[in-house]
Design a protein around this motif. Structure first.
Motif, short mmCIF file in Angstrom:
data_model
loop_
_atom_site.label_atom_id
_atom_site.label_comp_id
_atom_site.label_asym_id
_atom_site.label_seq_id
_atom_site.Cartn_x
_atom_site.Cartn_y
_atom_site.Cartn_z
N THR A 1 0.85 -1.19 0.00
CA THR A 1 0.00 0.00 0.00
C THR A 1 0.89 1.24 0.00
O THR A 1 2.10 1.15 0.23
CB THR A 1 -0.93 0.03 1.23
N ASP A 2 0.27 2.39 -0.21
CA ASP A 2 1.02 3.64 -0.22
C ASP A 2 1.27 4.20 1.18
O ASP A 2 1.93 5.21 1.32
CB ASP A 2 0.25 4.69 -1.04
N SER A 3 0.73 3.53 2.19
CA SER A 3 0.83 4.05 3.56
C SER A 3 1.31 2.96 4.51
O SER A 3 0.93 1.79 4.36
CB SER A 3 -0.55 4.55 4.02
N PRO A 4 2.13 3.34 5.50
CA PRO A 4 2.54 2.35 6.49
C PRO A 4 1.44 2.08 7.53
O PRO A 4 1.54 1.16 8.33
CB PRO A 4 3.77 3.00 7.15
N SER A 5 0.37 2.86 7.51
CA SER A 5 -0.71 2.72 8.48
C SER A 5 -1.66 1.59 8.09
O SER A 5 -1.92 1.36 6.91
CB SER A 5 -1.50 4.03 8.57
N PHE A 6 -2.17 0.88 9.09
CA PHE A 6 -3.21 -0.10 8.81
C PHE A 6 -4.34 -0.03 9.84
O PHE A 6 -5.01 -1.00 10.13
CB PHE A 6 -2.67 -1.53 8.65
N SER A 7 -4.56 1.17 10.37
CA SER A 7 -5.63 1.36 11.35
C SER A 7 -7.00 1.09 10.74
O SER A 7 -7.92 0.65 11.46
CB SER A 7 -5.58 2.76 11.96
N THR A 8 -7.17 1.31 9.45
CA THR A 8 -8.45 1.02 8.80
C THR A 8 -8.78 -0.46 8.89
O THR A 8 -9.90 -0.84 9.20
CB THR A 8 -8.43 1.47 7.33
#
Length: 99
Positions: free
Chosen positions: A13-20
């Motif tokens: 993904t384009d983001s290191p976040s996976f809070s979604t």
């Protein structure tokens, strides 16, 4: 009662976040009316073994449907057959040992 520890990690993904993905997983667990504990790196769910398998599959499928090209879902199941257990008992046992 068996315990399921689950974590979902999207890859590519384009983001290191996976809070979604975590938020979606917790919504699924809450819809199933299962007891859970959110931790910084995973979620622990308490329930009947059949329900735990179902919720793990649903969480994985939801995560893959959100668009990442790859999802790594890690699960661990703690299932005692010699006596009843639950999250509260497990935590209380350790806290008593610390006293």
């Amino acid at each position: 009662m068996p315990l399921l520890e689950i974590s979902v990690v999207p890859i590519g993904t384009d983001s290191p976040s996976f809070s979604t993905q975590v938020t979606n997983a917790v919504r699924i667990i809450e819809e199933k009316d299962l007891k859970y504990e959110l931790t910084p790196t995973s979620t622990v769910v308490e329930g009947d073994i059949d329900h735990l398998w179902e919720v793990a599959k649903e969480i994985h499928q939801e995560a893959i449907s959100t668009g990442p090209e790859r999802i790594v879902t890690n699960i661990s199941i703690d299932h005692r057959t010699d006596k009843e257990m639950n999250m509260d008992h497990q935590i209380d046992t350790v806290r008593k040992e610390l006293e």
